[in-house]
Design a protein around this motif. Structure first.
Motif, PDB file in Angstrom:
ATOM      1  N   GLU A 174      82.241  56.412 111.661  1.00  0.00           N
ATOM      2  CA  GLU A 174      81.253  55.306 111.215  1.00  0.00           C
ATOM      3  C   GLU A 174      80.003  55.906 110.798  1.00  0.00           C
ATOM      4  N   ASN A 177      76.643  55.158 108.528  1.00  0.00           N
ATOM      5  CA  ASN A 177      75.704  54.365 108.010  1.00  0.00           C
ATOM      6  C   ASN A 177      76.636  53.167 107.223  1.00  0.00           C
ATOM      7  N   GLY A 178      77.328  52.480 108.068  1.00  0.00           N
ATOM      8  CA  GLY A 178      77.997  51.358 107.475  1.00  0.00           C
ATOM      9  C   GLY A 178      79.192  51.598 106.909  1.00  0.00           C
ATOM     10  N   SER A 179      79.536  52.812 106.366  1.00  0.00           N
ATOM     11  CA  SER A 179      80.800  53.271 105.639  1.00  0.00           C
ATOM     12  C   SER A 179      81.868  53.864 106.744  1.00  0.00           C
TER      13      SER A 179
END
Length: 324
Positions: free
Chosen positions: A155, A157-159
């Motif tokens: 995971e 930075n949000g991706s």
């Protein structure tokens, strides 16, 4: 007595300065998303500055994140590659990431299987050959795996990066400084399965002069082809413009044609300087490589990729002239 040491292990235990050591992991998902993850340590020879670090390069966006750590948080084996930096862990077989800062949140675990390291023997201790025994070398190089399979997820930075079915590559550098000029390219993403190449050409200081040294390794269907300075390979033809590099090499009866081209999205990686790690290395993870391997009987292999790591750094024209 010559002491054979694992190139993957930590070489900075004697606290010498200046010194840097970094391990480069390239990870590519099954659908082509690419990350470069580089843990390491740096000690200045000009002041008391020293730092451990983890660098993350997002090849799709061109973003680079450089996280500093206290050297007391750095712990690495001197007999094999087993590295802890804070709550993060790195080895040839596993990466565990757990970083949360103002600009970077990255967590997850990725494992590697079926690694293909550059062979290490007494007379050729890795990709540098006998140069690995010369203590005055400016920069040492090791190739821990030409190609391997990946599993796990990160995971970032949000991706989400799903590495199930992905491919990886690992190399490292250590020493006093990076070369003045160099070209480097690597890929294990070709239309032909079981194919990987790494190629580097660099200015090598030697006594009171310098020369253009090179290391090229090509892994193809369980065969490992080496074109290197210390194996007396010869540059037959070499050309360069601002984006593209053509190189023809001969090793005994084998010929290798390479065309290496920069990609479209570069990240600015940090590299050792006199007083600190500084952003100065433009790297692409979407570069191009065309290769052809052949002998007097005909073509052994011909392929190309648009998913190559590429760097062309410094006065490349000067380097090319030196290599002719």
């Amino acid at each position: 007595m010559i002491f054979l040491r694992d190139p993957s292990a930590y070489h900075g235990e004697k606290n010498k300065r200046p010194f840097f050591e970094g391990w480069y992991h390239k990870l590519v998902t099954g659908d082509g998303q690419s990350l470069a993850i580089i843990p390491g340590i740096y000690r200045s020879g000009f002041n008391n500055n020293q730092t451990a670090f983890i660098m993350i390069f997002d090849g799709d966006k061109g973003d680079v994140f450089y996280e500093r750590f206290e050297v007391q948080q750095f712990s690495c084996s001197t007999s094999s590659y087993s590295l802890h930096i804070g709550s993060n862990y790195f080895s040839s077989e596993k990466i565990i990431l757990d970083i949360e800062s103002e600009t970077l949140t990255i967590k997850g675990q990725v494992t590697a299987d079926n690694l293909k390291p550059w062979p290490v023997t007494l007379f050729e201790p890795g990709c540098m050959g006998w140069y690995a025994y010369v203590p005055t070398m400016e920069c040492f190089h090791g190739i821990l795996s030409m190609d391997h399979s990946l599993d796990g997820e990160i995971e970032f930075n949000g991706s989400n990066y799903d590495f199930v079915g992905g491919r990886g590559y690992i190399e490292k550098d250590w020493g006093h400084n990076f070369p003045e000029n160099w070209i480097w390219a690597q890929s294990n993403h070709f239309s032909t399965n079981d194919l990987s190449i790494t190629a580097s050409l660099a200015t090598i200081p030697w006594k009171n002069t310098s020369f253009a040294g090179f290391i090229v390794g090509l892994y193809y269907k369980s065969n490992f082809y080496r074109f290197t300075t210390y194996r007396n390979a010869v540059t037959k033809e070499i050309h360069y413009d601002s984006n593209k590099f053509y190189w023809q090499l001969k090793q005994k009866d084998l010929m290798l044609d390479l065309t290496i081209e920069k990609g479209h999205k570069a990240g600015l990686l940090y590299a050792p300087d006199k007083i600190d790690m500084v952003p100065r290395v433009h790297e692409y993870l979407d570069g191009n490589i065309y290769l052809k391997l052949y002998d007097h009987k005909g073509t052994i292999l011909e392929d190309q990729t648009t998913s190559a790591a590429v760097e062309m750094i410094g006065d490349v024209g000067k380097l090319i002239n030196m290599a002719r």
